[in-house]
Design a protein around this motif. Sequence first.
Motif, PDB file in Angstrom:
ATOM      1  N   LEU A  18       0.854  -1.049  -0.049  1.00 10.22           N
ATOM      2  CA  LEU A  18      -0.022   0.040   0.061  1.00 10.22           C
ATOM      3  C   LEU A  18       1.015   1.142  -0.067  1.00 10.22           C
ATOM      4  O   LEU A  18       0.509   2.315  -0.407  1.00 10.22           O
ATOM      5  CB  LEU A  18      -0.993  -0.054   1.232  1.00 10.22           C
ATOM      6  N   GLY A  19       2.073   1.278   0.588  1.00  5.83           N
ATOM      7  CA  GLY A  19       2.968   2.182   0.563  1.00  5.83           C
ATOM      8  C   GLY A  19       2.147   3.575   1.125  1.00  5.83           C
ATOM      9  O   GLY A  19       1.795   3.342   2.343  1.00  5.83           O
ATOM     10  N   GLU A  20       2.220   4.641   0.758  1.00  3.13           N
ATOM     11  CA  GLU A  20       1.837   5.794   1.280  1.00  3.13           C
ATOM     12  C   GLU A  20       0.377   5.893   1.296  1.00  3.13           C
ATOM     13  O   GLU A  20      -0.437   6.829   2.071  1.00  3.13           O
ATOM     14  CB  GLU A  20       2.309   7.386   0.683  1.00  3.13           C
ATOM     15  N   CYS A  21      -0.471   4.857   0.877  1.00  2.00           N
ATOM     16  CA  CYS A  21      -1.713   4.627   0.616  1.00  2.00           C
ATOM     17  C   CYS A  21      -2.248   4.185   1.971  1.00  2.00           C
ATOM     18  O   CYS A  21      -3.471   4.191   2.216  1.00  2.00           O
ATOM     19  CB  CYS A  21      -2.290   3.787  -0.579  1.00  2.00           C
ATOM     20  N   ILE A  22      -1.397   3.550   2.728  1.00  2.00           N
ATOM     21  CA  ILE A  22      -1.869   2.791   3.880  1.00  2.00           C
ATOM     22  C   ILE A  22      -2.694   3.586   5.202  1.00  2.00           C
ATOM     23  O   ILE A  22      -3.607   3.197   5.499  1.00  2.00           O
ATOM     24  CB  ILE A  22      -0.704   2.218   4.483  1.00  2.00           C
ATOM     25  N   THR A  23      -2.376   4.929   5.142  1.00  6.92           N
ATOM     26  CA  THR A  23      -3.188   5.738   5.940  1.00  6.92           C
ATOM     27  C   THR A  23      -4.582   5.959   5.669  1.00  6.92           C
ATOM     28  O   THR A  23      -5.425   6.334   6.611  1.00  6.92           O
ATOM     29  CB  THR A  23      -2.286   7.027   6.407  1.00  6.92           C
ATOM     30  N   THR A  24      -5.054   5.999   4.339  1.00  9.97           N
ATOM     31  CA  THR A  24      -6.160   6.323   3.785  1.00  9.97           C
ATOM     32  C   THR A  24      -7.008   4.959   3.225  1.00  9.97           C
ATOM     33  O   THR A  24      -8.222   5.310   3.077  1.00  9.97           O
ATOM     34  CB  THR A  24      -6.378   7.335   2.801  1.00  9.97           C
ATOM     35  N   PHE A  25      -6.466   3.958   3.061  1.00 12.59           N
ATOM     36  CA  PHE A  25      -7.078   2.897   2.673  1.00 12.59           C
ATOM     37  C   PHE A  25      -7.912   1.903   3.400  1.00 12.59           C
ATOM     38  O   PHE A  25      -7.416   1.703   4.523  1.00 12.59           O
ATOM     39  CB  PHE A  25      -5.943   2.047   1.822  1.00 12.59           C
ATOM     40  N   ASN A  26      -8.783   1.730   3.154  1.00 16.09           N
ATOM     41  CA  ASN A  26     -10.000   0.727   3.692  1.00 16.09           C
ATOM     42  C   ASN A  26     -10.503  -0.097   2.497  1.00 16.09           C
ATOM     43  O   ASN A  26     -10.997   0.241   1.774  1.00 16.09           O
ATOM     44  CB  ASN A  26     -10.815   1.270   4.607  1.00 16.09           C
TER      45      ASN A  26
END
Length: 319
Positions: A18-26
């Motif tokens: 997820l890289g930097e997407c991890i904080t916003t991804f669900n």
Amino acid sequence: MGNPINLTCSRHLLHLPLGECITTFNLEDAMCNHGFFMMAPNSWIPSTKTLQRPLRLANSTTSVMVSISHPPNNSSILIQVHDIQNISLEDEKGILKQVGRMLRISEGDERSVREFQNMHPEAKKRGLGRLFRSPTLFEDAVKSILLCHCKWTRTLDMARALCELQIKALENFPSSKELATLTKDYLKKRCKLRYRACHIFELAERAEKGKLKLKLKKTSSYEEIFDKLSKIKGFGPYACATLMMCIGFYQMVPMDTETKRHLQQTKKENAKEDIKRIYDKYAPFQALSFWLELLEYYEIKFGKLNMLPNFSYHIVTGS
């Protein structure tokens, strides 16, 4: 659709970081937010929070069944490739690319999500900003046509009929190459597409000739993309706006009977001009803002879409 498919134990596990997407991804929020996730060959399984569907290998003809999930606290999306033990590096890259496109896992997508959430507190609160799409632009384009001028139940039926053409390919959504080998009359009768058969067949031929490539650049504007799409048969304003959302241009709110109903019921508005007045404050994410409202309306009426059984998909409409 909606129930786990009986699969053999041979499988291959892939990880999509997820890289930097991890904080916003669900996963549930990224998946269950657009009618496309309900359309064949997608099969969302609420009990395991998993999406199953066929994807294509690098040769573009062979399909494999995959299960896509995101366990808690995992920095990667997990992709189980079923009925296979060894796949090539090119096949792995192809599968990861398709899943990344569906869930919008990229630096550019992440920038858009954060920008939208910063201007729309409710979207940030609910973790929304990724609009689900298909593994390929062609599948998105065909499904955009299937949404036009018919009831939602018929759209679901037509998508299923197209996938049923692919019995030997795990009932995957047909590629442009596969559709171009058929005839307009066959598509019309077999899949009950009516006038859409001509548009979809010509779209497939166009794609096979390399004329569907939009050649997107960082400087491309939504006006340029709309102009290119509107010259393709079958792409009126609604289909154009829908496909543009899939591509990543959200300036144009898709206008159909459902949009008009939403404006009339929730805002007591009914003119096209009101679209700009209501949503332009969210530019360039007008369509995302509208979709957030529509999603909220559906979930108040039908419950969380990620918990909805597949046999109830046909009821998800405000009409």
